[in-house]
Design a protein around this motif. Structure first.
Motif, mmCIF file in Angstrom:
data_model
loop_
_atom_site.group_PDB
_atom_site.id
_atom_site.type_symbol
_atom_site.label_atom_id
_atom_site.label_comp_id
_atom_site.label_asym_id
_atom_site.label_seq_id
_atom_site.Cartn_x
_atom_site.Cartn_y
_atom_site.Cartn_z
ATOM 1 N N LEU A 42 -1.602 -6.627 -1.655
ATOM 2 C CA LEU A 42 -2.620 -6.602 -0.598
ATOM 3 C C LEU A 42 -1.972 -6.241 0.739
ATOM 4 O O LEU A 42 -2.472 -5.387 1.471
ATOM 5 N N VAL A 43 -0.855 -6.876 1.045
ATOM 6 C CA VAL A 43 -0.149 -6.598 2.297
ATOM 7 C C VAL A 43 0.286 -5.135 2.345
ATOM 8 O O VAL A 43 0.050 -4.434 3.328
ATOM 9 N N ALA A 44 0.925 -4.668 1.273
ATOM 10 C CA ALA A 44 1.435 -3.294 1.242
ATOM 11 C C ALA A 44 0.312 -2.266 1.308
ATOM 12 O O ALA A 44 0.401 -1.282 2.051
ATOM 13 N N GLN A 45 -0.751 -2.466 0.545
ATOM 14 C CA GLN A 45 -1.882 -1.536 0.540
ATOM 15 C C GLN A 45 -2.552 -1.487 1.908
ATOM 16 O O GLN A 45 -2.858 -0.420 2.433
ATOM 17 N N THR A 46 -2.760 -2.647 2.485
ATOM 18 C CA THR A 46 -3.417 -2.709 3.784
ATOM 19 C C THR A 46 -2.537 -2.103 4.868
ATOM 20 O O THR A 46 -3.016 -1.365 5.728
ATOM 21 N N PHE A 47 -1.245 -2.381 4.810
ATOM 22 C CA PHE A 47 -0.308 -1.793 5.772
ATOM 23 C C PHE A 47 -0.385 -0.271 5.718
ATOM 24 O O PHE A 47 -0.508 0.399 6.745
ATOM 25 N N SER A 48 -0.333 0.265 4.510
ATOM 26 C CA SER A 48 -0.387 1.712 4.323
ATOM 27 C C SER A 48 -1.714 2.287 4.833
ATOM 28 O O SER A 48 -1.735 3.309 5.530
#
Length: 105
Positions: A42-48
């Motif tokens: 979730l963190v990585a997808q949202t960051f991207s």
């Protein structure tokens, strides 16, 4: 000083690292706690996604930003800031942070 530090980040590297975390083929995380993996993704997808949205807002002059979309982006950022403390001590989360700054060889 803060501006100089911000310019030192390689945004392409950060996007690649985030997308690698989201890709279950590249980062299967076998044996890891499923909730930690879900939250890290979730963190990585949202960051991207937020990075793409920021790039669009900065460089696409053909469309006006919608205030509702902007609010949703703020809520997305808030969501990952609230999620991060639950995973920040995990090895896979620490490895993700390093991957945002150091190119894989």
């Amino acid at each position: 000083m803060r501006t100089a530090l911000g310019r030192a980040f390689d945004h392409g590297l950060m996007k690649t690292a985030s997308n690698r975390i989201v890709d279950t083929g590249k980062s299967p995380f076998s044996g890891e706690d499923a909730t930690v993996v879900k939250n890290l993704r979730l963190v990585a997808q949202t960051f991207s996604q937020l990075q793409e949205d920021r790039h669009f807002a900065d460089y696409n002059l053909t469309e006006d930003l919608d205030s509702q979309e902007a609010l949703e982006q703020v809520k997305s950022a808030e969501r990952i800031f609230n999620t991060w403390p639950s995973i920040r001590e995990q090895q896979i989360a620490q490895a993700y942070l390093v991957s945002l700054l150091v190119k894989r060889t």
